[in-house]
Design a protein around this motif. Structure first.
Motif, PDB file in Angstrom:
ATOM      1  N   ARG A 118       0.813  -1.220   0.000  1.00  0.00           N
ATOM      2  CA  ARG A 118       0.000   0.000   0.000  1.00  0.00           C
ATOM      3  C   ARG A 118       0.848   1.272   0.000  1.00  0.00           C
ATOM      4  NH1 ARG A 118      -5.598  -1.037   3.448  1.00  0.00           N
ATOM      5  NH2 ARG A 118      -6.203  -2.940   2.346  1.00  0.00           N
ATOM      6  N   VAL A 119       2.082   1.152  -0.461  1.00  0.00           N
ATOM      7  CA  VAL A 119       2.890   2.354  -0.667  1.00  0.00           C
ATOM      8  C   VAL A 119       2.754   2.688  -2.148  1.00  0.00           C
ATOM      9  CG1 VAL A 119       5.157   3.421  -0.343  1.00  0.00           C
ATOM     10  CG2 VAL A 119       4.413   1.578   1.169  1.00  0.00           C
ATOM     11  N   ASP A 120       1.607   3.251  -2.483  1.00  0.00           N
ATOM     12  CA  ASP A 120       1.204   3.411  -3.876  1.00  0.00           C
ATOM     13  C   ASP A 120       1.728   4.710  -4.479  1.00  0.00           C
ATOM     14  OD1 ASP A 120      -0.299   0.987  -3.758  1.00  0.00           O
ATOM     15  OD2 ASP A 120      -1.912   2.062  -2.743  1.00  0.00           O
ATOM     16  N   TYR A 121       1.665   4.753  -5.808  1.00  0.00           N
ATOM     17  CA  TYR A 121       2.141   5.927  -6.547  1.00  0.00           C
ATOM     18  C   TYR A 121       1.224   7.122  -6.323  1.00  0.00           C
ATOM     19  CZ  TYR A 121       3.031   9.024 -10.501  1.00  0.00           C
ATOM     20  OH  TYR A 121       3.293  10.115 -11.284  1.00  0.00           O
ATOM     21  N   PHE A 122       1.852   8.287  -6.172  1.00  0.00           N
ATOM     22  CA  PHE A 122       1.126   9.557  -6.153  1.00  0.00           C
ATOM     23  C   PHE A 122       1.763  10.482  -7.186  1.00  0.00           C
ATOM     24  CE2 PHE A 122      -0.214   7.858  -2.150  1.00  0.00           C
ATOM     25  CZ  PHE A 122      -1.479   8.402  -1.928  1.00  0.00           C
ATOM     26  N   PRO A 123       0.958  11.263  -7.901  1.00  0.00           N
ATOM     27  CA  PRO A 123       1.522  12.167  -8.921  1.00  0.00           C
ATOM     28  C   PRO A 123       2.641  13.032  -8.359  1.00  0.00           C
ATOM     29  CG  PRO A 123      -0.870  12.111  -9.084  1.00  0.00           C
ATOM     30  CD  PRO A 123      -0.517  11.335  -7.843  1.00  0.00           C
ATOM     31  N   ASN A 124       3.723  13.101  -9.126  1.00  0.00           N
ATOM     32  CA  ASN A 124       4.909  13.884  -8.743  1.00  0.00           C
ATOM     33  C   ASN A 124       5.529  13.381  -7.435  1.00  0.00           C
ATOM     34  OD1 ASN A 124       4.626  15.725 -10.976  1.00  0.00           O
ATOM     35  ND2 ASN A 124       2.961  16.701  -9.844  1.00  0.00           N
ATOM     36  N   LEU A 125       5.185  12.143  -7.073  1.00  0.00           N
ATOM     37  CA  LEU A 125       5.711  11.504  -5.855  1.00  0.00           C
ATOM     38  C   LEU A 125       5.451  12.347  -4.604  1.00  0.00           C
ATOM     39  CD1 LEU A 125       9.083  10.038  -7.181  1.00  0.00           C
ATOM     40  CD2 LEU A 125       6.810   8.989  -7.130  1.00  0.00           C
TER      41      LEU A 125
END
Length: 211
Positions: A118-125
């Protein structure tokens, strides 16, 4: 592991017991194909209190696969936001099971790796503060605590992975970030693979039971 696109099973899942599924397939990272065998088991500290029901099957399977193939790593999987006491409880169950089956051999701890999902991608990290805080707590507090509790010569390795496919920001009227999301996901797999390889290098190969 079984659900990632990088891992393609060559054959249908093999049910080793009622609670263990084993697959052999190809793990492809950076166009490098590696044949691996992965076993998927129910979790420890089971919410339905079935640990005792599964215990003998777990132990017999570890002895079997360890003798038959050897074990690169025991991947103990947790949600990143799992309470610390839940993680420690599961580790204690695992430790007790292994000590019971292999009382004269404790080097299996050298092959344990904690994998946090659940350490998922987020835009622009741009990760939420709670995710960043939890990762920091795991690395700076939890891992040293585990090393101290079980008197380990080295802290157990850990890795953080995504649990879901990213959604393109273009669908939300943002810029397309499919490439960045795919790179993030692939980087996680590179890290996971490199840490498994490090376990093998540090310990001179796979773990093999002597019981």
């Amino acid at each position: 592991m079984l659900g990632y696109d990088e891992f393609k099973a060559k054959a249908a899942a093999k049910s080793v017991t009622d609670c263990i599924t084993e697959r052999t397939g190809i793990w492809t990272i950076d166009q490098t194909e590696t044949v691996i065998t992965v076993a998927d088991t129910p979790g420890f500290a089971d919410s339905m209190n079935r640990d005792e029901q599964f215990l003998s099957g777990f132990q017999d399977y570890i002895l079997d696969v360890g003798t038959r193939l050897g074990i690169d790593s025991f991947l103990l999987v947790f949600q990143c936001d799992s309470p610390t006491h839940n993680i420690m409880s599961i580790l204690e169950h695992f430790n007790s099971m292994m000590q019971q089956k292999f009382p004269y051999q404790n080097n299996w701890w050298d092959h344990v790796m904690l994998v946090f999902t659940r350490v998922d991608y987020f835009p622009n990290l741009k990760f939420p503060a709670n995710i960043l805080s939890k990762k920091q707590s795991i690395i700076e507090t939890l891992i040293p605590d585990i090393q101290a509790k079980y008197n380990l010569k080295m802290p157990p390795k850990c890795a953080f992975v995504s649990s879901k496919a990213p959604h393109c920001s273009f669908n939300k009227k943002g810029q397309c970030d499919c490439f960045a999301a795919s790179k993030y996901h692939l980087d996680q797999m590179r890290t996971l693979k490199s840490r498994i390889n490090a376990i093998l290098t540090d310990n001179g190969g796979r773990w093999v039971p002597t019981a």
